[in-house]
Design a protein around this motif. Sequence first.
Motif, short mmCIF file in Angstrom:
data_model
loop_
_atom_site.label_atom_id
_atom_site.label_comp_id
_atom_site.label_asym_id
_atom_site.label_seq_id
_atom_site.Cartn_x
_atom_site.Cartn_y
_atom_site.Cartn_z
N ASP A 53 0.87 -1.18 0.00
CA ASP A 53 0.00 0.00 0.00
C ASP A 53 0.91 1.23 0.00
OD1 ASP A 53 -1.74 2.08 0.43
OD2 ASP A 53 -2.92 1.02 1.95
N PRO A 54 1.33 1.72 -1.18
CA PRO A 54 2.25 2.85 -1.25
C PRO A 54 1.74 4.10 -0.56
CG PRO A 54 2.16 1.74 -3.37
CD PRO A 54 1.07 1.16 -2.53
N ASP A 55 0.44 4.34 -0.65
CA ASP A 55 -0.12 5.54 0.00
C ASP A 55 0.05 5.47 1.51
OD1 ASP A 55 -0.89 6.70 -2.41
OD2 ASP A 55 -2.84 5.70 -2.39
N ALA A 56 -0.20 4.29 2.07
CA ALA A 56 -0.01 4.12 3.52
C ALA A 56 1.46 4.26 3.89
CB ALA A 56 -0.55 2.76 3.96
N TRP A 57 2.34 3.77 3.03
CA TRP A 57 3.79 3.90 3.28
C TRP A 57 4.17 5.38 3.36
CZ3 TRP A 57 8.12 6.19 1.52
CH2 TRP A 57 9.36 5.65 1.87
N LEU A 58 3.65 6.18 2.44
CA LEU A 58 3.96 7.61 2.42
C LEU A 58 3.40 8.32 3.64
CD1 LEU A 58 3.58 8.47 -1.36
CD2 LEU A 58 5.55 9.01 0.08
N VAL A 59 2.21 7.92 4.06
CA VAL A 59 1.63 8.51 5.27
C VAL A 59 2.52 8.23 6.48
CG1 VAL A 59 -0.29 8.37 6.90
CG2 VAL A 59 -0.75 8.53 4.45
N ALA A 60 2.97 6.99 6.59
CA ALA A 60 3.82 6.61 7.72
C ALA A 60 5.15 7.34 7.67
CB ALA A 60 4.04 5.10 7.72
N ALA A 61 5.74 7.46 6.47
CA ALA A 61 7.01 8.16 6.34
C ALA A 61 6.87 9.63 6.71
CB ALA A 61 7.53 8.01 4.91
N ALA A 62 5.79 10.24 6.25
CA ALA A 62 5.56 11.65 6.57
C ALA A 62 5.38 11.86 8.07
CB ALA A 62 4.33 12.15 5.82
N ASP A 63 4.61 10.98 8.68
CA ASP A 63 4.39 11.09 10.14
C ASP A 63 5.71 10.94 10.90
OD1 ASP A 63 1.70 11.45 9.74
OD2 ASP A 63 1.14 9.37 10.24
N ALA A 64 6.57 10.05 10.42
CA ALA A 64 7.86 9.83 11.09
C ALA A 64 8.75 11.07 10.96
CB ALA A 64 8.55 8.60 10.51
N VAL A 65 8.76 11.68 9.77
CA VAL A 65 9.55 12.90 9.56
C VAL A 65 9.05 14.02 10.47
CG1 VAL A 65 10.08 14.75 7.93
CG2 VAL A 65 10.25 12.36 7.20
N LEU A 66 7.75 14.22 10.50
CA LEU A 66 7.19 15.30 11.31
C LEU A 66 7.40 15.04 12.80
CD1 LEU A 66 3.94 15.94 9.27
CD2 LEU A 66 5.97 17.40 9.38
N ASP A 67 7.39 13.76 13.18
CA ASP A 67 7.65 13.43 14.59
C ASP A 67 9.08 13.81 14.98
OD1 ASP A 67 6.84 12.09 17.12
OD2 ASP A 67 8.47 10.72 16.56
N VAL A 68 10.04 13.52 14.10
CA VAL A 68 11.44 13.88 14.38
C VAL A 68 11.60 15.39 14.43
CG1 VAL A 68 13.76 13.86 13.41
CG2 VAL A 68 12.42 11.75 13.48
N GLU A 111 19.08 9.53 8.62
CA GLU A 111 19.66 8.76 9.72
C GLU A 111 18.66 8.47 10.82
OE1 GLU A 111 22.96 11.04 11.04
OE2 GLU A 111 24.21 10.63 9.27
N GLU A 112 17.64 9.32 10.96
CA GLU A 112 16.68 9.17 12.05
C GLU A 112 15.35 8.57 11.62
OE1 GLU A 112 16.56 12.44 15.00
OE2 GLU A 112 17.88 13.52 13.62
N VAL A 113 15.07 8.57 10.34
CA VAL A 113 13.80 8.04 9.84
C VAL A 113 14.11 6.87 8.90
CG1 VAL A 113 11.70 8.55 8.54
CG2 VAL A 113 12.74 10.32 9.98
N PRO A 114 13.91 5.63 9.35
CA PRO A 114 14.29 4.46 8.55
C PRO A 114 13.69 4.46 7.14
CG PRO A 114 13.73 3.81 10.79
CD PRO A 114 13.37 5.25 10.67
N GLN A 115 12.45 4.92 7.02
CA GLN A 115 11.82 4.90 5.69
C GLN A 115 12.61 5.71 4.66
OE1 GLN A 115 10.27 5.46 8.61
NE2 GLN A 115 8.07 4.97 8.52
N LEU A 116 13.28 6.76 5.11
CA LEU A 116 13.99 7.62 4.17
C LEU A 116 15.27 6.98 3.64
CD1 LEU A 116 13.60 11.21 5.67
CD2 LEU A 116 12.14 9.97 4.07
#
Length: 399
Positions: free
Chosen positions: A119-134, A148-153
Amino acid sequence: MLKFPDERRRRRLAQRHGLARPYPSVTAAAEAMTALHATEAATVHLALWARVADLTVDDVERALYDERSIVKQLAMRRTLFAFPRDLLPAVWGSAAARVAQQQRTLVAKDLGANGLADDPDAWLVAAADAVLDVLGDGKPRTTAQLREEVPQLATKVLRGAAGSKWAGEVPLAPRVMTVLGAEARVLRAENAGHWRFNKPTWTATGDWLGDPAPAPLEAAEGYAALVRRWLWTFGPGTEADIVWWLGATKTIVRRALADVAAVAVALDDGGTGWVLPDDAEDAEDREGAEVAPWAALLPTLDPTVMGWKERSFYLDAAHTPYLFDSNGNAGNTAWWNGRVVGCWLQDDAGEVRVVLREDVGAEASAALDAEAARLTAWLDGVRITNVYASPQMRNALLP
């Protein structure tokens, strides 16, 4: 239909673009130009140097990073610009949103094609949330630091046909940040390198502009606001000019022209141009002001040379192959009285020199040489590297 001759267009360009008479501040010049190209970081500084009296590098840095009166934002044609802060909601709701959707679709397609996400859309949502959390701690970070801090990136995808010389793995981190930037969820904060290079740090939009950040305008309202500003800066311009500059459709542009009640005028080449209501006559014309002869050296991708698609009123078509690359990107240009007459470049010692494409006479040559000396002194040894150098700049071809 009121006639709007090329000579008046060139006079308006000289006055409104701050080339015949400079603006008093960075903010005033940025507002007058609607948007400053920022794909090459040095363009922002050099475009302002050409338009602001007694400018220093610190003046530009202060506007970008301390006052934040101009803000870098990916928008029209997937191009990076520095916008006056008040235009951001219009940009976010229109041109930037269009780019964000295009880029999000492309990233999702590559994720799926590489088998990296069911589910690429869900992947992008999770990646975005992780970036904003950092970024939630308020500390800006470069893309490399975020990776280095967000594994998805750290994810890479294969681009290009298998076995071709263009095939290879490319990182997703810059593309994810492009999506988040176009969506106005993050902004470019301080530059982590020298002012002539793009090495941005990223921060949450609210942290940069203050919480709560302004809301994007509705798309039609945003496009109308951008077209209104464009018409003041670049009008009269044709429908084709605005479609190209906005990276939008004819339908979008025609609605925006109607929304701002734009008025049609006849151009010298037989085409139809558009101006704002009550702006068909220059205020400067009504006041009887004259424009003294002027010379200008404008940088690669300067907003004046890139403001129109149809450029015959200021550019001889024979000069185009020398002063633009094959994708239509303008290199450094030299101007005399509203026309492009050549380019400028730096030699190995950092001295600016002008290369002319036509005979401009002694007065113009002297004025352009004086601008070259002034720019040499301002750069004070800094060498500008141009990604979008024109053929004339690369080869220093003589007329």
